[in-house]
Design an enzyme around this catalytic site. Structure first.
Site, short mmCIF file in Angstrom:
data_model
loop_
_atom_site.label_atom_id
_atom_site.label_comp_id
_atom_site.label_asym_id
_atom_site.label_seq_id
_atom_site.Cartn_x
_atom_site.Cartn_y
_atom_site.Cartn_z
N LYS A 57 31.88 41.60 47.28
CA LYS A 57 32.35 42.48 46.22
C LYS A 57 31.82 43.89 46.41
O LYS A 57 30.69 44.09 46.86
CB LYS A 57 31.91 41.91 44.86
CG LYS A 57 32.54 42.59 43.65
CD LYS A 57 32.13 41.87 42.37
CE LYS A 57 32.71 42.51 41.12
NZ LYS A 57 32.30 41.80 39.89
N SER A 132 35.87 40.51 36.76
CA SER A 132 36.03 41.71 37.56
C SER A 132 36.02 41.45 39.06
O SER A 132 36.33 42.34 39.86
CB SER A 132 34.92 42.70 37.21
OG SER A 132 33.64 42.15 37.54
N SER A 156 32.68 37.06 35.26
CA SER A 156 33.46 37.73 36.30
C SER A 156 33.54 36.99 37.62
O SER A 156 34.21 37.46 38.54
CB SER A 156 32.90 39.14 36.55
OG SER A 156 33.21 39.99 35.48
#
Length: 459
Positions: A57, A132, A156
């Site tokens: 990420k 996210s 997330s």
């Protein structure tokens, strides 16, 4: 091993190019450097990950690729140091294949709030992958990589895992180092893992877990072999079904998928027991006071002075205003303003202090459940399958996507999502929640459910 590792990287690159082709590309990666990935493959040491490409990420620091948190304010920023989790991935033989798209500064549930545009769900490109960490979930779901790293503040990892039909694990707060994870809400943030299977997720978590002296919040607790939990029987295990997570208006077919999973646990020898977590309904209000309050403090460092974007203005104050107004997107701005408000004089006690008191009550709900003879909890991961891109514009409606996940972050307990079937052709997830540092117990149940569901998990 380098030949096999090179082949794995080449296969990942080919698949990534394939799914990103054309106007309807999935937009999974913010940053890639295939030549660097090949170089990593050639130099990868022997280890449990053995040349395995891993997606990371964009809010987890790497020295070889930018770390921009999906934000214009950090566009092009390359960290001078590497996060502990990435260093451990490399030491275990893993290859950092690319940095994945995300909601800006991890603030979102759909990966639509990114400076690089939205990511699409590989199983339904007109729909969101969740967020996210939507880019990381999509990278696994699209078959680009078997494992990926994400971060969790309110769900997330688990929420996009459910919407993309993969496995997502949030460990106990303190189990995995946060050193090198760009802070959103420090008392909630954690690094989590995605896997194509439960075994993949267990492999990834085992590689990154453990005490880190550079992170004062990491805990010195032995890390078991999570993959060994695959052979652990469920006889004698008590799994709680919290009534607050199965409201009367829960989507009937999602309820049916959860009931089927509970029946399979029962058939494997577990006892299913109804339980209550009475403060569950307060989780979203509490979360959206605590998290924005901490974000307003953490994001104050992005001011255009030391790194990242700088826009000219009238004097120092004007430069601050221009940089932050132009650098942050609307969702980040909304949360910074909300957090600043609840911390301001005259409102701190009414909002932030009260939220922390209720947070303790939520934690006590879990403590009571796990000391009453219940070993695990099972719930839906999300209230619905993936929704269409652009369909959810009301912020509060978007926040409700985390209604079943935020509690575990507030309490710091481990939780994971795994596929349990489909509704209208879209995957849905079931969530397992365990006591602090009992991830192995959670994995044992997840392995058993994955075996019992078999191909059904993909339907």
């Amino acid at each position: 091993m380098s030949a096999a590792a090179r082949a794995a990287v080449a296969a990942s690159a080919a698949r990534a190019d394939e799914v990103n082709a054309g106007a309807d590309g999935l937009n999974i990666f913010a940053w890639r450097d295939d030549a660097d990935a090949i170089a990593q493959a050639d130099a990868a040491p022997d280890g449990p990950l053995a040349g395995l490409p891993v997606a990371v990420k964009d809010n987890i620091a790497t020295r070889t690729l930018p770390t921009t948190c999906g934000s214009r304010i950090l566009r092009g920023y390359v960290s001078p140091y590497e996060s502990t989790v990435v260093a451990r991935l490399r030491a275990a033989g893993g290859v950092v294949f690319g940095k994945t798209n995300m909601d800006e500064f991890a603030m979102g549930s759909s990966t639509e709030h990114s400076a690089y545009g939205p990511t699409r769900n590989p199983l339904a490109p007109d729909r969101v992958p969740g967020g996210s960490s939507g880019g990381s979930a999509a990278a696994v779901a699209a078959g680009i990589v078997r494992v990926a790293l994400g971060s969790e503040t309110g769900g997330s990892v688990r929420q996009p895992a459910a919407l993309c039909g993969v496995v997502g694990v949030k460990p106990t707060y303190g189990r995995v180092s946060r050193y090198g994870l760009v802070a959103f809400a420090s008392s909630l943030d954690q690094v989590g893992v995605f896997g194509a299977t439960v075994d993949d997720a267990a492999l990834a978590l085992g590689a990154i877990a453990g005490r880190d002296p550079r992170d004062a919040t990491s805990v010195d607790v032995p890390v078991p072999d999570y993959r060994a939990a695959a052979d652990r029987p469920l006889a004698g295990v008590v799994i709680g079904k919290p009534r607050e997570y199965f409201p009367s208006d829960l989507e009937p077919r999602l309820r049916e998928r959860c009931d089927r999973a509970l029946d399979l646990f029962r058939a494997a020898g577990a006892e299913i027991r109804d339980v209550s977590l009475p403060h569950t309904a307060l989780a979203i209000p509490v979360y959206y006071i605590v998290a924005p309050a901490e974000a307003s403090s953490n994001l104050a460092r992005f001011d255009g002075v030391r790194y990242g974007l700088r826009l000219d203005g009238d004097g120092l104050r004007g430069m601050y205003e221009a940089t932050r107004s132009g650098g942050f997107g609307p969702e980040v701005t909304r949360r910074i303003m909300l957090g600043t408000y609840v911390l301001s004089a005259g409102y701190y006690d009414a909002y932030y202090r009260k939220a922390q008191q209720v947070r303790r009550l939520i934690t006590q709900d879990f403590d009571r459940a796990f000391t009453s003879g219940v070993h695990l909890l099972f719930t839906p991961t999300t209230p619905t399958p993936a929704f269409p891109i652009g369909a959810t514009t009301d912020p509060y409606e978007m926040y409700l996507n985390d209604i079943f996940t935020a509690t575990a972050n507030l309490a710091g307990v481990p939780a994971m999502s795994q596929p349990i079937g489909r509704v209208d052709g879209l995957p849905v997830g079931g969530q397992l929640i365990a006591p602090h540092f009992a991830e192995d117990r959670m994995f044992a149940a997840a392995f058993a459910l994955e075996r019992a569901l078999g191909p059904e998990a993909a339907r």
